[in-house]
Design an enzyme around this catalytic site. Structure first.
Site, PDB file in Angstrom:
ATOM      1  N   PHE A   1       3.164  -8.515   0.182  1.00  0.00           N
ATOM      2  CA  PHE A   1       2.709  -9.334   1.510  1.00  0.00           C
ATOM      3  C   PHE A   1       4.127 -10.347   2.192  1.00  0.00           C
ATOM      4  O   PHE A   1       3.589 -10.484   3.453  1.00  0.00           O
ATOM      5  CB  PHE A   1       1.933 -10.374   1.076  1.00  0.00           C
ATOM      6  CG  PHE A   1       3.042 -12.164   0.595  1.00  0.00           C
ATOM      7  CD1 PHE A   1       3.642 -12.091   1.294  1.00  0.00           C
ATOM      8  CD2 PHE A   1       2.855 -11.440  -0.902  1.00  0.00           C
ATOM      9  CE1 PHE A   1       4.048 -13.344   0.273  1.00  0.00           C
ATOM     10  CE2 PHE A   1       4.062 -12.872  -1.569  1.00  0.00           C
ATOM     11  CZ  PHE A   1       4.404 -13.471  -1.248  1.00  0.00           C
TER      12      PHE A   1
ATOM     13  N   GLU B   1      -3.469  -7.195   0.966  1.00  0.00           N
ATOM     14  CA  GLU B   1      -4.640  -7.682   1.224  1.00  0.00           C
ATOM     15  C   GLU B   1      -4.992  -9.657   1.994  1.00  0.00           C
ATOM     16  O   GLU B   1      -5.539  -9.808   2.469  1.00  0.00           O
ATOM     17  CB  GLU B   1      -5.848  -7.645   0.036  1.00  0.00           C
ATOM     18  CG  GLU B   1      -5.654  -8.647  -0.315  1.00  0.00           C
ATOM     19  CD  GLU B   1      -4.293  -8.468  -1.647  1.00  0.00           C
ATOM     20  OE1 GLU B   1      -3.648  -7.236  -1.460  1.00  0.00           O
ATOM     21  OE2 GLU B   1      -4.146  -8.486  -2.784  1.00  0.00           O
TER      22      GLU B   1
ATOM     23  N   SER C   1       6.355  -6.167  -6.762  1.00  0.00           N
ATOM     24  CA  SER C   1       5.878  -6.980  -7.538  1.00  0.00           C
ATOM     25  C   SER C   1       6.462  -5.590  -8.743  1.00  0.00           C
ATOM     26  O   SER C   1       6.409  -4.894  -8.595  1.00  0.00           O
ATOM     27  CB  SER C   1       5.530  -7.245  -8.640  1.00  0.00           C
ATOM     28  OG  SER C   1       4.444  -7.258  -8.439  1.00  0.00           O
TER      29      SER C   1
ATOM     30  N   CYS D   1      12.069 -10.429  -1.356  1.00  0.00           N
ATOM     31  CA  CYS D   1      13.138  -9.770  -2.236  1.00  0.00           C
ATOM     32  C   CYS D   1      14.291  -9.576  -2.070  1.00  0.00           C
ATOM     33  O   CYS D   1      15.105  -9.193  -3.276  1.00  0.00           O
ATOM     34  CB  CYS D   1      12.407  -8.254  -1.548  1.00  0.00           C
ATOM     35  SG  CYS D   1      13.644  -7.001  -0.774  1.00  0.00           S
TER      36      CYS D   1
HETATM   37  P1  NAD Z   1       2.614  -6.922  -5.616  1.00  0.00           P
HETATM   38  O1  NAD Z   1       2.785  -6.456  -6.198  1.00  0.00           O
HETATM   39  O2  NAD Z   1       1.311  -8.600  -6.088  1.00  0.00           O
HETATM   40  O3  NAD Z   1       1.586  -6.597  -4.488  1.00  0.00           O
HETATM   41  C1  NAD Z   1       2.143  -5.051  -3.838  1.00  0.00           C
HETATM   42  C2  NAD Z   1       0.696  -4.413  -3.077  1.00  0.00           C
HETATM   43  O4  NAD Z   1       0.300  -3.909  -4.644  1.00  0.00           O
HETATM   44  C3  NAD Z   1       0.041  -5.053  -2.612  1.00  0.00           C
HETATM   45  O5  NAD Z   1      -0.689  -3.734  -1.988  1.00  0.00           O
HETATM   46  C4  NAD Z   1      -1.286  -5.282  -3.550  1.00  0.00           C
HETATM   47  O6  NAD Z   1      -2.667  -5.094  -3.350  1.00  0.00           O
HETATM   48  C5  NAD Z   1      -1.149  -4.226  -4.341  1.00  0.00           C
HETATM   49  N1  NAD Z   1      -1.916  -4.597  -5.985  1.00  0.00           N
HETATM   50  C6  NAD Z   1      -1.568  -6.080  -6.490  1.00  0.00           C
HETATM   51  N2  NAD Z   1      -2.349  -5.872  -7.961  1.00  0.00           N
HETATM   52  C7  NAD Z   1      -2.008  -4.862  -8.259  1.00  0.00           C
HETATM   53  C8  NAD Z   1      -2.478  -4.062  -9.119  1.00  0.00           C
HETATM   54  N3  NAD Z   1      -3.116  -4.947 -10.335  1.00  0.00           N
HETATM   55  N4  NAD Z   1      -2.897  -3.138  -9.375  1.00  0.00           N
HETATM   56  C9  NAD Z   1      -2.514  -2.487  -7.762  1.00  0.00           C
HETATM   57  N5  NAD Z   1      -2.190  -2.756  -7.003  1.00  0.00           N
HETATM   58  C10 NAD Z   1      -1.737  -3.833  -7.100  1.00  0.00           C
HETATM   59  O7  NAD Z   1       3.631  -8.295  -4.107  1.00  0.00           O
HETATM   60  P2  NAD Z   1       3.193  -9.113  -3.589  1.00  0.00           P
HETATM   61  O8  NAD Z   1       2.836 -10.257  -4.364  1.00  0.00           O
HETATM   62  O9  NAD Z   1       2.401  -8.809  -2.469  1.00  0.00           O
HETATM   63  O10 NAD Z   1       4.703  -9.044  -2.902  1.00  0.00           O
HETATM   64  C11 NAD Z   1       6.116  -9.423  -2.976  1.00  0.00           C
HETATM   65  C12 NAD Z   1       7.178  -9.120  -4.414  1.00  0.00           C
HETATM   66  O11 NAD Z   1       7.174  -8.069  -4.429  1.00  0.00           O
HETATM   67  C13 NAD Z   1       7.919  -9.127  -5.004  1.00  0.00           C
HETATM   68  O12 NAD Z   1       8.287  -9.648  -6.603  1.00  0.00           O
HETATM   69  C14 NAD Z   1       8.853  -9.180  -4.042  1.00  0.00           C
HETATM   70  O13 NAD Z   1      10.418  -9.149  -4.625  1.00  0.00           O
HETATM   71  C15 NAD Z   1       8.367  -7.413  -4.470  1.00  0.00           C
HETATM   72  N6  NAD Z   1       9.022  -6.768  -3.109  1.00  0.00           N
HETATM   73  C16 NAD Z   1      10.338  -5.757  -3.258  1.00  0.00           C
HETATM   74  C17 NAD Z   1      10.682  -5.518  -2.211  1.00  0.00           C
HETATM   75  C18 NAD Z   1      12.261  -4.818  -2.552  1.00  0.00           C
HETATM   76  O14 NAD Z   1      12.624  -3.884  -1.606  1.00  0.00           O
HETATM   77  N7  NAD Z   1      12.733  -4.779  -3.214  1.00  0.00           N
HETATM   78  C19 NAD Z   1      10.502  -5.683  -0.578  1.00  0.00           C
HETATM   79  C20 NAD Z   1       9.825  -6.837  -0.909  1.00  0.00           C
HETATM   80  C21 NAD Z   1       8.786  -7.184  -2.009  1.00  0.00           C
END
Ligand code: NAD
Length: 508
Positions: free
Chosen positions: A160, A187, A237, A292
């Site tokens: 997000f 989403e 994450s 991040c």
């Molecule tokens: P998230 O992991 O909750 O979601 C990321 C994606 O995975 C979304 O599209 C979501 O719909 C999907 N998702 C969520 N739960 C799922 C599940 N149980 N099974 C399958 N798919 C699932 O992350 P977020 O809250 O959207 O974003 C924040 C996180 O992203 C933080 O941890 C941040 O550090 C990380 N991030 C990392 C980078 C990087 O380059 N390393 C960059 C941006 C964000």
């Protein structure tokens, strides 16, 4: 993840999938509510894809791949160039759309679009990186050369916090390399993906080359196990990144999965403390800490601590917090009410566990936006490494200060952390800086630079639990991820007919 049935939200604005060059409502009755975090009001409803919707998107991408992979390199670059012009011209619209769903300030959103645009610009000149090698006469009359070819249908699953930029880390390069793409954006703030799909179509991208499916775990699982998906790029994450990597690779896919972070910034006693305080505030509270690459732990060495805390405290008192679309606002709300509660919970536990709460953002009220998901900038001192505010990625405007007597201890602290996304050292000592770049176990390192995000002609990627898979994202590593190398050994007009020889071929 907040889910409900579509009927609950009508007549809300409907955010649909994009499959085979057109909007699609999909086959599901499930959808997710989309909110404006500055007001707390629901503004739309996004369709959640079923596995049948994912099949349709992958099928559209698979059939488009047959001709797209044979399209001229110059045609692919031309599409990227037109797309670049369109994103540049409509950057404000993209920024306003993402601010309305994410909450970050318009300036920050414009910066996000700019960093995505730079990857598109990189893709405009992809030909340079698709060149192979050629060695003439490796054996008598024999030449050897390499070709880089696209993989097929590639999926991108994105978080997000950068709803425009992170997908742009992926699809411009994948598409310019000759792949077709299915994006599953977050989403929570899905609308810029719809805008981008329309812009790509207007730029001349053939139908089916770029597709968007919205949704939750059901859509993600369908993508990462789909037999016709060749590769998966994920950013999000760490627990989900690990899951995507394990499941995707078990299903035979090439996977790059970038995870979460806990970024430390060391401040040495000889540092320019004013510079370090500016940097800590910018990197700790920018985008309400939902980056991040945000700094979440400042490690103050020796007597740097008192001066630094004073500088940070003075700066955060002046920060303007409010709705991201109001001029002059420097920090917006958190993305959802659930996330706000989670971050508040960390502040509560830091206080209970004995950290010194120097600035407490929990009581902030933004006039006229009482239902928005706001938390003011929060600063802790004397944080100990077993407190949850230190161990966990908070992803909010909460900065922890850890005091250390010696530089060696500070380096060890970072190296023992399971995450390794970004880090920084603030010092005026070249030897100390060189030691840091040499010894630190982190993928992206800043020296007097708090957020070391490489430009698009380098690649972005952390170490340890911040990445799973062997390729960093965008830049040259992106090109390698989205292509396979083929090596060709050819013989033409060899006058020496040697006859049958069952020995292992050698040169000569
Ligand atoms: P998230 O992991 O909750 O979601 C990321 C994606 O995975 C979304 O599209 C979501 O719909 C999907 N998702 C969520 N739960 C799922 C599940 N149980 N099974 C399958 N798919 C699932 O992350 P977020 O809250 O959207 O974003 C924040 C996180 O992203 C933080 O941890 C941040 O550090 C990380 N991030 C990392 C980078 C990087 O380059 N390393 C960059 C941006 C964000």
């Amino acid at each position: 993840m907040e889910a409900s049935t579509a009927s609950t939200f009508s007549p809300m604005r409907q955010i649909q999938h994009w499959i085979g060059g057109a909007s699609s409502g999909g086959t599901s009755s499930r959808g997710g509510a989309v909110y404006n975090p500055a007001t707390g009001r629901q503004t739309g409803e996004v369709a959640f894809a079923t596995s049948a919707d994912v099949d349709a998107a992958v099928e559209a991408a698979k059939s488009a791949f047959e001709s797209w992979r044979h399209s001229a390199l110059t045609q692919r670059q031309n599409v990227m160039f037109s797309f670049r012009e369109m994103v540049s011209a409509r950057r404000r619209e993209l920024a306003e759309t993402l601010t309305a769903e994410h909450g970050k300030t318009i300036d920050d959103a414009l910066g996000e679009v700019q960093r995505g645009l730079e990857v598109i610009e990189f893709a405009c000149n992809i030909a340079h990186l698709l060149k192979g090698d050629y060695s003439e006469q490796v054996s008598t009359g024999v030449d050897t050369y390499t070709i880089r070819q696209p993989l097929g249908v590639v999926a991108g699953i994105t978080p997000f916090n950068f709803p425009t930029m992170v997908p742009m880390w992926m699809y411009p390069i994948a598409i310019a390399c000759g792949n077709t793409f299915v994006l599953k954006p977050s989403e929570k703030d899905p609308s810029t993906s719809q805008l981008v799909a329309e812009m790509l179509a207007e730029s001349g991208l053939p139908e089916g080359v770029f597709n968007v499916v919205h949704g939750d775990k059901e859509a993600v699982d369908a993508l990462i196990t789909h037999p016709d998906v060749a590769a998966v790029s994920f950013v999000g994450s760490t627990p989900i990144a690990r899951y995507i990597y394990e499941t995707g690779t078990q299903h035979g896919k090439r996977v790059q999965a970038l995870g979460g972070a806990k970024n430390h910034m060391i401040v040495l006693p000889d540092a320019d403390i004013e510079l370090a305080a500016d940097a800590a505030v910018s990197a700790g509270y920018g985008s309400a800490g939902e980056r991040c690459m945000a700094i979440s732990a400042v490690v103050a060495v020796g007597d740097a601590g008192d001066r630094l805390i004073e500088g940070v405290q003075a700066r955060i008192e002046k920060l303007e917090v409010g709705p991201g679309d109001r001029p002059g606002v420097e920090m917006g709300p958190l993305v959802t009410s659930d996330h706000l509660e989670r971050v508040r919970g960390y502040v509560d536990s830091g206080e209970k566990q004995g950290a010194l709460l120097v600035a407490d953002g929990r009581d902030l009220v933004v006039e006229g936006h009482e239902d928005g998901y706001f938390l003011g900038p929060t600063l802790f001192d004397n944080v100990i490494t077993d407190m949850s505010i230190y161990t966990d990625e908070i992803f909010g405007p909460v900065l922890s200060t850890v005091r250390m007597d010696h530089y060696e201890e500070a380096i060890r602290l970072i190296n023992e952390n399971p995450y390794g996304n970004g880090t920084a050292v603030f010092t005026n000592d070249g030897g100390a800086a060189r030691k840091f770049q040499n010894e630190i176990q982190v993928g992206m390192v800043g020296i007097n630079v708090p957020i070391p995000v490489p430009l698009s002609f380098y690649s972005f990627g952390g170490w340890k639990d911040s990445i799973f898979g062997s390729h960093a994202i965008y830049g040259p590593e992106g090109v390698h991820f989205y292509t396979r190398q083929k090596v060709v050994i050819s013989r033409w007009a060899d006058p020496l007919h040697r006859g049958v020889d069952l020995g292992f071929p050698t040169h000569g």
